[in-house]
Design a protein around this motif. Structure first.
Motif, PDB file in Angstrom:
ATOM      1  N   ASN A 286       0.840  -1.213   0.000  1.00  0.00           N
ATOM      2  CA  ASN A 286       0.000   0.000   0.000  1.00  0.00           C
ATOM      3  C   ASN A 286       0.870   1.255   0.000  1.00  0.00           C
ATOM      4  O   ASN A 286       0.569   2.230  -0.679  1.00  0.00           O
ATOM      5  CB  ASN A 286      -0.911   0.034   1.228  1.00  0.00           C
ATOM      6  N   LYS A 289       2.010   1.705  -3.380  1.00  0.00           N
ATOM      7  CA  LYS A 289       0.921   1.968  -4.336  1.00  0.00           C
ATOM      8  C   LYS A 289       0.330   3.378  -4.199  1.00  0.00           C
ATOM      9  O   LYS A 289       0.111   4.046  -5.204  1.00  0.00           O
ATOM     10  CB  LYS A 289      -0.171   0.913  -4.097  1.00  0.00           C
ATOM     11  N   PHE A 290       0.086   3.820  -2.970  1.00  0.00           N
ATOM     12  CA  PHE A 290      -0.644   5.084  -2.804  1.00  0.00           C
ATOM     13  C   PHE A 290       0.288   6.290  -2.783  1.00  0.00           C
ATOM     14  O   PHE A 290       0.485   6.944  -1.765  1.00  0.00           O
ATOM     15  CB  PHE A 290      -1.528   5.030  -1.556  1.00  0.00           C
ATOM     16  N   ASP A 315       5.224   5.815   5.131  1.00  0.00           N
ATOM     17  CA  ASP A 315       5.475   6.075   3.699  1.00  0.00           C
ATOM     18  C   ASP A 315       5.416   7.577   3.437  1.00  0.00           C
ATOM     19  O   ASP A 315       5.062   8.371   4.311  1.00  0.00           O
ATOM     20  CB  ASP A 315       4.470   5.306   2.825  1.00  0.00           C
ATOM     21  N   ILE A 320      -3.876  10.203   4.212  1.00  0.00           N
ATOM     22  CA  ILE A 320      -5.296   9.871   4.400  1.00  0.00           C
ATOM     23  C   ILE A 320      -5.953  10.998   5.191  1.00  0.00           C
ATOM     24  O   ILE A 320      -5.416  11.439   6.210  1.00  0.00           O
ATOM     25  CB  ILE A 320      -5.424   8.530   5.164  1.00  0.00           C
ATOM     26  N   ILE A 328     -11.028   3.056   6.712  1.00  0.00           N
ATOM     27  CA  ILE A 328     -10.205   2.273   5.769  1.00  0.00           C
ATOM     28  C   ILE A 328      -9.979   0.837   6.234  1.00  0.00           C
ATOM     29  O   ILE A 328      -9.613  -0.008   5.436  1.00  0.00           O
ATOM     30  CB  ILE A 328      -8.832   2.950   5.488  1.00  0.00           C
ATOM     31  N   LYS A 333     -13.726  -1.130   1.831  1.00  0.00           N
ATOM     32  CA  LYS A 333     -13.688   0.336   1.863  1.00  0.00           C
ATOM     33  C   LYS A 333     -12.478   0.811   1.065  1.00  0.00           C
ATOM     34  O   LYS A 333     -11.344   0.450   1.361  1.00  0.00           O
ATOM     35  CB  LYS A 333     -13.597   0.810   3.320  1.00  0.00           C
ATOM     36  N   ARG A 334     -12.735   1.609   0.037  1.00  0.00           N
ATOM     37  CA  ARG A 334     -11.661   2.208  -0.762  1.00  0.00           C
ATOM     38  C   ARG A 334     -11.960   3.700  -0.851  1.00  0.00           C
ATOM     39  O   ARG A 334     -13.113   4.099  -0.821  1.00  0.00           O
ATOM     40  CB  ARG A 334     -11.628   1.627  -2.181  1.00  0.00           C
ATOM     41  N   LEU A 335     -10.929   4.491  -0.997  1.00  0.00           N
ATOM     42  CA  LEU A 335     -11.161   5.942  -1.003  1.00  0.00           C
ATOM     43  C   LEU A 335     -11.054   6.542  -2.401  1.00  0.00           C
ATOM     44  O   LEU A 335     -11.260   7.732  -2.571  1.00  0.00           O
ATOM     45  CB  LEU A 335     -10.165   6.640  -0.063  1.00  0.00           C
ATOM     46  N   HIS A 336     -10.718   5.707  -3.396  1.00  0.00           N
ATOM     47  CA  HIS A 336     -10.477   6.277  -4.734  1.00  0.00           C
ATOM     48  C   HIS A 336     -11.254   5.502  -5.777  1.00  0.00           C
ATOM     49  O   HIS A 336     -11.554   4.331  -5.583  1.00  0.00           O
ATOM     50  CB  HIS A 336      -8.976   6.217  -5.065  1.00  0.00           C
ATOM     51  N   GLY A 343      -6.857  -2.477  -6.518  1.00  0.00           N
ATOM     52  CA  GLY A 343      -7.212  -3.028  -5.202  1.00  0.00           C
ATOM     53  C   GLY A 343      -8.712  -3.066  -4.994  1.00  0.00           C
ATOM     54  O   GLY A 343      -9.466  -2.361  -5.667  1.00  0.00           O
ATOM     55  N   VAL A 344      -9.125  -3.937  -4.067  1.00  0.00           N
ATOM     56  CA  VAL A 344     -10.557  -4.111  -3.838  1.00  0.00           C
ATOM     57  C   VAL A 344     -10.990  -3.659  -2.442  1.00  0.00           C
ATOM     58  O   VAL A 344     -12.138  -3.792  -2.067  1.00  0.00           O
ATOM     59  CB  VAL A 344     -10.992  -5.583  -4.062  1.00  0.00           C
ATOM     60  N   GLY A 345     -10.054  -3.127  -1.673  1.00  0.00           N
ATOM     61  CA  GLY A 345     -10.426  -2.600  -0.352  1.00  0.00           C
ATOM     62  C   GLY A 345     -10.567  -3.680   0.707  1.00  0.00           C
ATOM     63  O   GLY A 345     -11.379  -3.559   1.613  1.00  0.00           O
ATOM     64  N   GLY A 347      -7.476  -5.434   1.864  1.00  0.00           N
ATOM     65  CA  GLY A 347      -6.163  -5.656   2.497  1.00  0.00           C
ATOM     66  C   GLY A 347      -6.114  -5.210   3.952  1.00  0.00           C
ATOM     67  O   GLY A 347      -5.676  -5.962   4.832  1.00  0.00           O
ATOM     68  N   LEU A 348      -6.574  -3.986   4.230  1.00  0.00           N
ATOM     69  CA  LEU A 348      -6.480  -3.482   5.603  1.00  0.00           C
ATOM     70  C   LEU A 348      -7.451  -4.203   6.536  1.00  0.00           C
ATOM     71  O   LEU A 348      -7.166  -4.362   7.723  1.00  0.00           O
ATOM     72  CB  LEU A 348      -6.740  -1.972   5.642  1.00  0.00           C
TER      73      LEU A 348
HETATM   74  P1  ADP Z   1      -6.875  -1.712  -1.336  1.00  0.00           P
HETATM   75  O1  ADP Z   1      -5.443  -1.395  -1.241  1.00  0.00           O
HETATM   76  O2  ADP Z   1      -7.173  -3.048  -1.902  1.00  0.00           O
HETATM   77  O3  ADP Z   1      -7.729  -0.634  -1.920  1.00  0.00           O
HETATM   78  P2  ADP Z   1      -6.859  -1.651   1.544  1.00  0.00           P
HETATM   79  O4  ADP Z   1      -7.826  -2.278   2.478  1.00  0.00           O
HETATM   80  O5  ADP Z   1      -5.449  -2.092   1.625  1.00  0.00           O
HETATM   81  O6  ADP Z   1      -7.454  -1.873   0.134  1.00  0.00           O
HETATM   82  O7  ADP Z   1      -6.911  -0.088   1.764  1.00  0.00           O
HETATM   83  C1  ADP Z   1      -8.149   0.582   1.850  1.00  0.00           C
HETATM   84  C2  ADP Z   1      -8.009   2.020   1.411  1.00  0.00           C
HETATM   85  O8  ADP Z   1      -7.208   2.733   2.348  1.00  0.00           O
HETATM   86  C3  ADP Z   1      -7.296   2.182   0.117  1.00  0.00           C
HETATM   87  O9  ADP Z   1      -8.177   2.050  -0.982  1.00  0.00           O
HETATM   88  C4  ADP Z   1      -6.729   3.574   0.226  1.00  0.00           C
HETATM   89  O10 ADP Z   1      -7.706   4.510  -0.131  1.00  0.00           O
HETATM   90  C5  ADP Z   1      -6.417   3.727   1.705  1.00  0.00           C
HETATM   91  N1  ADP Z   1      -4.997   3.427   1.998  1.00  0.00           N
HETATM   92  C6  ADP Z   1      -4.467   2.264   2.416  1.00  0.00           C
HETATM   93  N2  ADP Z   1      -3.132   2.358   2.609  1.00  0.00           N
HETATM   94  C7  ADP Z   1      -2.810   3.635   2.300  1.00  0.00           C
HETATM   95  C8  ADP Z   1      -1.583   4.364   2.297  1.00  0.00           C
HETATM   96  N3  ADP Z   1      -0.407   3.818   2.664  1.00  0.00           N
HETATM   97  N4  ADP Z   1      -1.622   5.663   1.927  1.00  0.00           N
HETATM   98  C9  ADP Z   1      -2.803   6.240   1.566  1.00  0.00           C
HETATM   99  N5  ADP Z   1      -3.979   5.615   1.542  1.00  0.00           N
HETATM  100  C10 ADP Z   1      -4.004   4.319   1.902  1.00  0.00           C
END
Ligand code: ADP
Length: 382
Positions: A286, A289-290, A315, A320, A328, A333-336, A343-345, A347-348
């Protein structure tokens, strides 16, 4: 037990006229008197009824005197908490007073009684009784509320387990038909690709794209429902081995993004090796990626605190907004928008489950546009 009830007081004296004058002096709508003219009679009453706020007992009585009666009262588990005031003529010898206290008296009053003093003393005990009962009622209510809460949380845990079992079975069974759909669409594309028009080709791509995405969702759901499985035992794992494995798995993405990953020395910890790899991999990937334009810089730090291992993965990415700091960690739950970041939201949500299984907590600290630091703890008592 009702605090609105009259407060019961037991009067014990072999002289009926003394009992009567006590009743007159203490007359109060909140008091209810039970009367006994001997120690034996008092004990008989107390055998049936033990909710007295106070016992007023004359010392000089034939057969069983006040002290002996008090002694017997103190020997009973149910009665020994009832305060006793001894009433005695002033010609009692001082050692009798001592004897009275030994028998467990709370107070001693010399006859003739001064009405104001006896009224004040009895009022103190009545209030004490009322307050004690109130406390008892509150305690009982609390116990009831606690039981109810326990019951609810057990129900919730049970229904969560059922839901997860359902998610596991459903997603597991969906894999096969989905695989068939994707492979047949790919076959159609390959076989009839030359004879279909541009629109049709675009639609096919959408179908395949949606199929891949669904596969990702199903795999995520399967992983999520397995995250607290007992099949992943806790063992002694070397922290640096975990990171080495994660960096090897992420090698391609690290190279592609020219990312740097620094990490502290991590000691041996008790944890599930597989889940630790999954956890660090989710968080580090993540972090890579972000980002927008910056080259990803990840720093993994470790600190031992009382009862826990504390990790932080920082990072320099997009950060956020504070209102999403808890959201999150929810599943899906995804923010974008899809397409901006993959990603499918899930992982966290998996990370959170893994951490809960390791009796720790996970949270994020972040400054939007500057970066995020994901912190988590793992109990050292596993
Ligand atoms: P995914 O990566 O599959 O979208 P996650 O559950 O890992 O799902 O993360 C959920 C959301 O949290 C992400 O879609 C992103 O919007 C936000 N996020 C996670 N990690 C980070 C990060 N390191 N920096 C910024 N935003 C993050």
């Amino acid at each position: 037990m009702d605090t609105g009830q009259a407060i019961k007081i037991l009067l014990v004296d072999d002289r009926k006229e003394d009992i009567l004058s006590l009743e007159v002096v203490l007359a109060n709508a909140n008091y209810q008197f039970d009367k006994a003219t001997s120690g034996r009679e008092a004990l008989r009453i107390l055998l049936k009824e033990h909710e007295f706020a106070l016992i007023l007992i004359d010392v000089q009585m034939p057969l069983l005197d006040g002290f002996e009666t008090a002694q017997l009262i103190r020997e009973s588990e149910k009665l020994k908490h009832i305060p006793i005031i001894f009433l005695t003529a002033n010609n009692d010898r001082p050692n009798n007073i001592f004897k009275g206290y030994q028998a467990g008296a709370v107070d001693f009053m010399i006859k003739p009684l001064v009405p104001e003093i006896i009224r004040a003393k009895v009022a103190v005990f009545a209030e004490l009784y009322r307050k004690t009962n109130e406390l008892l009622i509150q305690k009982q209510n609390l116990l009831i509320v606690n039981k109810e809460l326990e019951h609810r949380s057990e129900e919730l845990a049970r229904s969560n387990k059922n839901l997860e079992k359902f998610a596991y079975v459903a997603s597991h069974d969906m894999q096969e038909p989905l695989r068939t759909i994707i492979s047949y669409i790919e076959l159609i594309q390959k076989k009839f690709g030359h004879s279909i028009d541009a629109d049709m080709e675009k639609y096919m791509e959408y179908v395949v794209g949606a199929g891949y995405r669904m596969r990702e969702l199903i795999t995520g759901l399967l992983e999520y429902s397995r995250a607290d499985s007992e099949e992943m035992p806790f063992q002694d794992v070397n922290g640096n081995d975990i990171l080495k494995a994660v960096l090897a798995n992420l090698h391609g993405s690290i190279e592609d993004n020219k990312a740097t990953v620094q990490y502290d020395a991590i000691p041996k910890i008790k944890a599930s090796y597989m889940q630790m790899v999954q956890l660090f991999q989710n968080l580090i990937s993540n972090g890579i990626k972000f980002t927008h334009d910056s080259v990803p810089e990840i720093k993994v730090s470790y600190k031992k605190i009382d009862g826990y291992h504390l990790f932080a993965i920082a990072d320099n990415g997009i950060g956020i907004e504070p209102e999403y700091k808890d959201k999150i960690f929810e599943i899906f739950k995804r923010l974008h928008p899809i397409g901006e970041y993959g990603g499918v939201g899930i992982g966290l949500a998996i990370c959170k489950k893994i951490i809960e299984r390791h009796k720790g907590k996970i949270w994020v600290e972040s400054i939007p546009n500057k970066g995020s630091t994901f912190c988590f703890t793992i109990s050292d008592q596993l």
